[in-house]
Design a protein around this motif. Structure first.
Motif, PDB file in Angstrom:
ATOM      1  N   MET A   1       0.808  -1.194   0.000  1.00  0.00           N
ATOM      2  CA  MET A   1       0.000   0.000   0.000  1.00  0.00           C
ATOM      3  C   MET A   1       0.855   1.263   0.000  1.00  0.00           C
ATOM      4  SD  MET A   1      -2.956  -0.771  -0.407  1.00  0.00           S
ATOM      5  CE  MET A   1      -4.520  -0.314   0.162  1.00  0.00           C
ATOM      6  N   HIS A   2       1.997   1.199   0.693  1.00  0.00           N
ATOM      7  CA  HIS A   2       2.850   2.386   0.741  1.00  0.00           C
ATOM      8  C   HIS A   2       3.313   2.773  -0.658  1.00  0.00           C
ATOM      9  CE1 HIS A   2       5.658   5.367   2.193  1.00  0.00           C
ATOM     10  NE2 HIS A   2       6.581   4.826   1.429  1.00  0.00           N
ATOM     11  N   GLY A   3       3.645   1.790  -1.478  1.00  0.00           N
ATOM     12  CA  GLY A   3       4.089   2.073  -2.835  1.00  0.00           C
ATOM     13  C   GLY A   3       3.012   2.770  -3.655  1.00  0.00           C
ATOM     14  N   LEU A   4       1.764   2.350  -3.471  1.00  0.00           N
ATOM     15  CA  LEU A   4       0.661   2.988  -4.186  1.00  0.00           C
ATOM     16  C   LEU A   4       0.477   4.428  -3.716  1.00  0.00           C
ATOM     17  CD1 LEU A   4      -1.946   0.092  -4.194  1.00  0.00           C
ATOM     18  CD2 LEU A   4      -0.588   0.931  -6.120  1.00  0.00           C
ATOM     19  N   ARG A   5       0.601   4.641  -2.416  1.00  0.00           N
ATOM     20  CA  ARG A   5       0.471   5.988  -1.846  1.00  0.00           C
ATOM     21  C   ARG A   5       1.560   6.895  -2.395  1.00  0.00           C
ATOM     22  NH1 ARG A   5      -1.227   8.317   3.334  1.00  0.00           N
ATOM     23  NH2 ARG A   5       0.312   9.826   4.062  1.00  0.00           N
ATOM     24  N   LEU A  11       2.787  11.208  -8.705  1.00  0.00           N
ATOM     25  CA  LEU A  11       2.135  11.495  -9.982  1.00  0.00           C
ATOM     26  C   LEU A  11       1.282  12.757  -9.894  1.00  0.00           C
ATOM     27  CD1 LEU A  11       1.100   7.914 -11.122  1.00  0.00           C
ATOM     28  CD2 LEU A  11       2.728   9.435 -12.267  1.00  0.00           C
ATOM     29  N   ALA A  12       0.573  12.920  -8.790  1.00  0.00           N
ATOM     30  CA  ALA A  12      -0.257  14.120  -8.621  1.00  0.00           C
ATOM     31  C   ALA A  12       0.618  15.374  -8.633  1.00  0.00           C
ATOM     32  CB  ALA A  12      -1.052  14.034  -7.320  1.00  0.00           C
ATOM     33  N   LEU A  13       1.739  15.342  -7.933  1.00  0.00           N
ATOM     34  CA  LEU A  13       2.635  16.504  -7.899  1.00  0.00           C
ATOM     35  C   LEU A  13       3.245  16.752  -9.280  1.00  0.00           C
ATOM     36  CD1 LEU A  13       4.330  15.895  -4.443  1.00  0.00           C
ATOM     37  CD2 LEU A  13       2.698  17.702  -5.015  1.00  0.00           C
ATOM     38  N   ALA A  14       3.650  15.686  -9.975  1.00  0.00           N
ATOM     39  CA  ALA A  14       4.227  15.840 -11.316  1.00  0.00           C
ATOM     40  C   ALA A  14       3.197  16.383 -12.303  1.00  0.00           C
ATOM     41  CB  ALA A  14       4.780  14.504 -11.807  1.00  0.00           C
ATOM     42  N   ALA A  15       1.926  16.075 -12.076  1.00  0.00           N
ATOM     43  CA  ALA A  15       0.867  16.541 -12.957  1.00  0.00           C
ATOM     44  C   ALA A  15       0.489  17.991 -12.677  1.00  0.00           C
ATOM     45  CB  ALA A  15      -0.365  15.653 -12.811  1.00  0.00           C
ATOM     46  N   GLY A  16       1.077  18.558 -11.626  1.00  0.00           N
ATOM     47  CA  GLY A  16       0.819  19.964 -11.323  1.00  0.00           C
ATOM     48  C   GLY A  16      -0.206  20.207 -10.236  1.00  0.00           C
ATOM     49  N   ALA A  17      -0.618  19.157  -9.535  1.00  0.00           N
ATOM     50  CA  ALA A  17      -1.551  19.348  -8.427  1.00  0.00           C
ATOM     51  C   ALA A  17      -0.893  20.215  -7.366  1.00  0.00           C
ATOM     52  CB  ALA A  17      -1.958  18.001  -7.834  1.00  0.00           C
ATOM     53  N   ASP A  18      -1.676  21.060  -6.739  1.00  0.00           N
ATOM     54  CA  ASP A  18      -1.159  21.934  -5.692  1.00  0.00           C
ATOM     55  C   ASP A  18      -0.652  21.092  -4.527  1.00  0.00           C
ATOM     56  OD1 ASP A  18      -1.517  23.575  -3.091  1.00  0.00           O
ATOM     57  OD2 ASP A  18      -1.611  25.081  -4.687  1.00  0.00           O
ATOM     58  N   VAL A  19       0.562  21.374  -4.074  1.00  0.00           N
ATOM     59  CA  VAL A  19       1.167  20.587  -3.009  1.00  0.00           C
ATOM     60  C   VAL A  19       0.345  20.663  -1.724  1.00  0.00           C
ATOM     61  CG1 VAL A  19       2.730  22.389  -2.162  1.00  0.00           C
ATOM     62  CG2 VAL A  19       3.348  19.984  -1.878  1.00  0.00           C
ATOM     63  N   LYS A  20      -0.338  21.765  -1.499  1.00  0.00           N
ATOM     64  CA  LYS A  20      -1.182  21.903  -0.307  1.00  0.00           C
ATOM     65  C   LYS A  20      -2.329  20.897  -0.348  1.00  0.00           C
ATOM     66  CE  LYS A  20      -2.440  24.460   3.317  1.00  0.00           C
ATOM     67  NZ  LYS A  20      -1.734  24.382   4.546  1.00  0.00           N
ATOM     68  N   VAL A  21      -2.898  20.699  -1.524  1.00  0.00           N
ATOM     69  CA  VAL A  21      -3.995  19.735  -1.687  1.00  0.00           C
ATOM     70  C   VAL A  21      -3.477  18.313  -1.461  1.00  0.00           C
ATOM     71  CG1 VAL A  21      -5.648  18.761  -3.343  1.00  0.00           C
ATOM     72  CG2 VAL A  21      -5.278  21.239  -3.233  1.00  0.00           C
ATOM     73  N   SER A  23      -0.801  17.364   0.122  1.00  0.00           N
ATOM     74  CA  SER A  23      -0.393  17.252   1.520  1.00  0.00           C
ATOM     75  C   SER A  23      -1.597  17.005   2.420  1.00  0.00           C
ATOM     76  CB  SER A  23       0.342  18.527   1.946  1.00  0.00           C
ATOM     77  OG  SER A  23       0.855  18.399   3.243  1.00  0.00           O
ATOM     78  N   GLY A  24      -2.677  17.745   2.176  1.00  0.00           N
ATOM     79  CA  GLY A  24      -3.887  17.568   2.966  1.00  0.00           C
ATOM     80  C   GLY A  24      -4.496  16.193   2.783  1.00  0.00           C
ATOM     81  N   GLU A  25      -4.505  15.703   1.546  1.00  0.00           N
ATOM     82  CA  GLU A  25      -5.054  14.374   1.271  1.00  0.00           C
ATOM     83  C   GLU A  25      -4.257  13.282   1.981  1.00  0.00           C
ATOM     84  OE1 GLU A  25      -7.782  13.283  -0.455  1.00  0.00           O
ATOM     85  OE2 GLU A  25      -8.381  15.392  -0.488  1.00  0.00           O
ATOM     86  N   LEU A  26      -2.957  13.503   2.104  1.00  0.00           N
ATOM     87  CA  LEU A  26      -2.098  12.508   2.747  1.00  0.00           C
ATOM     88  C   LEU A  26      -2.083  12.648   4.268  1.00  0.00           C
ATOM     89  CD1 LEU A  26       0.911  12.648   0.271  1.00  0.00           C
ATOM     90  CD2 LEU A  26      -0.791  10.836   0.462  1.00  0.00           C
ATOM     91  N   GLY A  27      -2.653  13.761   4.767  1.00  0.00           N
ATOM     92  CA  GLY A  27      -2.699  13.973   6.209  1.00  0.00           C
ATOM     93  C   GLY A  27      -1.405  14.500   6.800  1.00  0.00           C
ATOM     94  N   PHE A  33       7.216  18.445   4.152  1.00  0.00           N
ATOM     95  CA  PHE A  33       7.374  16.996   4.268  1.00  0.00           C
ATOM     96  C   PHE A  33       6.881  16.307   3.003  1.00  0.00           C
ATOM     97  CE2 PHE A  33       5.881  12.750   5.312  1.00  0.00           C
ATOM     98  CZ  PHE A  33       7.024  12.211   5.881  1.00  0.00           C
ATOM     99  N   THR A  34       5.741  16.744   2.500  1.00  0.00           N
ATOM    100  CA  THR A  34       5.173  16.158   1.279  1.00  0.00           C
ATOM    101  C   THR A  34       6.133  16.320   0.113  1.00  0.00           C
ATOM    102  OG1 THR A  34       2.968  16.726   2.086  1.00  0.00           O
ATOM    103  CG2 THR A  34       3.155  16.141  -0.248  1.00  0.00           C
ATOM    104  N   GLN A  35       6.655  17.531  -0.067  1.00  0.00           N
ATOM    105  CA  GLN A  35       7.573  17.784  -1.180  1.00  0.00           C
ATOM    106  C   GLN A  35       8.847  16.971  -1.048  1.00  0.00           C
ATOM    107  OE1 GLN A  35       7.657  22.077  -0.731  1.00  0.00           O
ATOM    108  NE2 GLN A  35       6.670  22.294  -2.714  1.00  0.00           N
TER     109      GLN A  35
END
Length: 62
Positions: A1-5, A11-21, A23-27, A33-35
């Motif tokens: 599961m960690h690999g999928l996370r 992929l979300a960050l590479a696609a240009g998703a906002d790091v704040k979003v 980060s929030g989704e990951l808790g 830390f997310t970056q």
């Protein structure tokens, strides 16, 4: 599961998703830390960065 996370976050960050979003989704408490943890340099992203840098070095035609 960690690999999928990790893959989904990277992929979300590479696609240009906002790091704040992401980060929030990951808790995560901080976006730093997310970056630091989930930023993977994909070949396409590295190539685009190299091309953008090279474009800045080209002489300007007059």
């Amino acid at each position: 599961m960690h690999g999928l996370r990790h893959g989904a976050a990277s992929l979300a960050l590479a696609a240009g998703a906002d790091v704040k979003v992401v980060s929030g989704e990951l808790g995560h408490v901080t976006t730093h830390f997310t970056q630091d943890t989930y930023r993977t340099v994909f070949p396409e992203v590295a190539r685009a960065a190299a091309e953008a840098t090279a474009a800045m070095l080209k002489p300007v035609s007059r």
